[in-house]
Design a protein around this motif. Structure first.
Motif, PDB file in Angstrom:
ATOM      1  N   MET A   1       0.722  -1.539  -0.044  1.00 24.75           N
ATOM      2  CA  MET A   1       0.200  -0.023  -0.370  1.00 24.75           C
ATOM      3  C   MET A   1       0.437   1.395  -0.257  1.00 24.75           C
ATOM      4  SD  MET A   1      -3.325  -0.819   2.204  1.00 24.75           S
ATOM      5  CE  MET A   1      -2.864  -1.295   3.813  1.00 24.75           C
ATOM      6  N   ASN A   2       1.062   2.123  -1.119  1.00 27.44           N
ATOM      7  CA  ASN A   2       1.259   3.211  -0.918  1.00 27.44           C
ATOM      8  C   ASN A   2       0.546   4.461  -1.325  1.00 27.44           C
ATOM      9  OD1 ASN A   2       4.456   2.739  -1.162  1.00 27.44           O
ATOM     10  ND2 ASN A   2       3.682   1.889  -3.181  1.00 27.44           N
ATOM     11  N   ALA A  59     -15.626   4.631  11.453  1.00 29.83           N
ATOM     12  CA  ALA A  59     -15.090   5.025  13.047  1.00 29.83           C
ATOM     13  C   ALA A  59     -14.147   3.261  13.365  1.00 29.83           C
ATOM     14  CB  ALA A  59     -15.814   5.661  14.002  1.00 29.83           C
ATOM     15  N   THR A  60     -15.369   2.298  13.314  1.00 25.52           N
ATOM     16  CA  THR A  60     -15.329   0.964  13.572  1.00 25.52           C
ATOM     17  C   THR A  60     -13.983  -0.006  12.629  1.00 25.52           C
ATOM     18  OG1 THR A  60     -17.053   0.189  13.796  1.00 25.52           O
ATOM     19  CG2 THR A  60     -15.627  -1.705  13.797  1.00 25.52           C
ATOM     20  N   GLU A  61     -13.485   0.665  11.621  1.00 26.65           N
ATOM     21  CA  GLU A  61     -12.753   0.261  10.734  1.00 26.65           C
ATOM     22  C   GLU A  61     -11.407   0.707  11.009  1.00 26.65           C
ATOM     23  OE1 GLU A  61     -13.991   0.815   6.582  1.00 26.65           O
ATOM     24  OE2 GLU A  61     -16.150  -0.494   7.237  1.00 26.65           O
ATOM     25  N   VAL A  62     -11.692   2.153  11.060  1.00 27.22           N
ATOM     26  CA  VAL A  62     -10.008   2.674  12.169  1.00 27.22           C
ATOM     27  C   VAL A  62      -9.768   2.088  13.508  1.00 27.22           C
ATOM     28  CG1 VAL A  62      -9.199   4.586  13.557  1.00 27.22           C
ATOM     29  CG2 VAL A  62     -11.372   5.255  11.169  1.00 27.22           C
ATOM     30  N   ALA A  66      -5.847  -0.234  13.184  1.00 31.45           N
ATOM     31  CA  ALA A  66      -5.048   0.018  14.362  1.00 31.45           C
ATOM     32  C   ALA A  66      -4.590  -1.000  14.765  1.00 31.45           C
ATOM     33  CB  ALA A  66      -5.622   0.791  14.389  1.00 31.45           C
ATOM     34  N   LYS A  67      -5.689  -1.772  15.141  1.00 32.04           N
ATOM     35  CA  LYS A  67      -5.613  -2.867  15.925  1.00 32.04           C
ATOM     36  C   LYS A  67      -4.427  -4.306  14.718  1.00 32.04           C
ATOM     37  CE  LYS A  67      -6.664  -4.297  19.441  1.00 32.04           C
ATOM     38  NZ  LYS A  67      -5.887  -4.028  20.476  1.00 32.04           N
ATOM     39  N   ASP A  68      -4.769  -4.156  13.852  1.00 38.51           N
ATOM     40  CA  ASP A  68      -3.960  -4.833  12.519  1.00 38.51           C
ATOM     41  C   ASP A  68      -2.417  -4.410  12.700  1.00 38.51           C
ATOM     42  OD1 ASP A  68      -6.014  -6.291  12.169  1.00 38.51           O
ATOM     43  OD2 ASP A  68      -6.138  -5.692  10.170  1.00 38.51           O
ATOM     44  N   GLU A  74       0.679  -2.733   7.672  1.00 37.55           N
ATOM     45  CA  GLU A  74       1.894  -1.749   7.246  1.00 37.55           C
ATOM     46  C   GLU A  74       0.872  -0.598   7.878  1.00 37.55           C
ATOM     47  OE1 GLU A  74       3.659   1.180   5.599  1.00 37.55           O
ATOM     48  OE2 GLU A  74       3.608  -0.647   5.360  1.00 37.55           O
ATOM     49  N   PRO A  75       1.854   0.627   8.288  1.00 40.19           N
ATOM     50  CA  PRO A  75       0.522   1.345   8.801  1.00 40.19           C
ATOM     51  C   PRO A  75      -0.385   1.627   7.972  1.00 40.19           C
ATOM     52  CG  PRO A  75       2.887   1.417  10.037  1.00 40.19           C
ATOM     53  CD  PRO A  75       2.723   0.482   8.576  1.00 40.19           C
ATOM     54  N   ALA A  76       0.051   2.297   7.083  1.00 36.35           N
ATOM     55  CA  ALA A  76      -0.649   3.495   5.816  1.00 36.35           C
ATOM     56  C   ALA A  76      -2.611   2.837   5.795  1.00 36.35           C
ATOM     57  CB  ALA A  76      -0.096   2.799   4.728  1.00 36.35           C
ATOM     58  N   LYS A  77      -2.979   1.552   6.233  1.00 37.80           N
ATOM     59  CA  LYS A  77      -3.657   0.636   6.490  1.00 37.80           C
ATOM     60  C   LYS A  77      -4.784   1.975   7.615  1.00 37.80           C
ATOM     61  CE  LYS A  77      -6.138  -3.240   6.927  1.00 37.80           C
ATOM     62  NZ  LYS A  77      -5.533  -4.819   7.576  1.00 37.80           N
TER      63      LYS A  77
END
Ligand SMILES: N=c1c2ncn([C@@H]3O[C@H](COP(=O)(O)OP(=O)(O)OP(=O)(O)O)[C@@H](O)[C@H]3O)c2ncn1[C@@H]1O[C@H](COP(=O)(O)O)[C@@H](O)[C@H]1O
Length: 124
Positions: A1-2, A59-62, A66-68, A74-77
């Motif tokens: 992911m870029n 919001a749940t996906e954020v 973050a848990k992932d 990858e932090p870009a997620k």
């Protein structure tokens, strides 16, 4: 992911949010937004329950992203999910006649005000 990590020199966050807010404004049913051609128009046409539900989901996906990342993703997620959340919040702001500038002004007002001090100063 870029994804780009920095804004181009000529762009500010406030400008980007203001431009997006203007596009969202133009998608309102009263301005002729077409639900068949525009995702924003479709959500605004469906009404608050639809875009407020999306805000809850995003919001749940954020949180899930973050848990992932905590577990090695990858932090870009997180960036992609926060972008989705901000975008859907902008739709809610537009619906209620508010602008991203109002939120930025509130954040600016809070600058330097410690959250701990602010909470302690609240009336009992
Ligand atoms: N920034 C965005 C943006 N971010 C996300 N999305 C859309 O938001 C939708 C929801 O994302 P999801 O990942 O939840 O997808 P999904 O699970 O398939 O969604 P649902 O079916 O549950 O609604 C997707 O269709 C994304 O394409 C966006 N759609 C539009 N914009 C901006 O809004 C402008 C106007 O868009 P239109 O109104 O579609 O022309 C665009 O030019 C962009 O600048």
């Amino acid at each position: 992911m870029n994804h780009p990590n920095a804004l181009p020199d000529s762009q500010t966050a406030a400008d980007i949010l203001a431009r997006l807010a203007a596009v969202i404004e133009s998608r309102k049913p009263a301005r002729g937004g077409d639900p068949d051609k525009s995702y924003v128009a479709r959500l605004l046409h469906k009404g608050p329950d639809a875009f407020l539900k999306k805000i809850g989901e995003e919001a749940t996906e954020v949180v899930m992203a973050a848990k992932d990342v905590q577990h090695g993703a990858e932090p870009a997620k997180i960036v992609y999910e926060v972008a989705d959340l901000w975008f859907h919040c902008l739709i809610a702001l537009a619906h209620f006649g508010l602008t991203p500038d109002a939120v930025l002004a509130e954040l600016a007002r809070r600058e330097g005000l410690s959250g701990i001090a602010e909470k302690a100063a609240r009336p009992a």
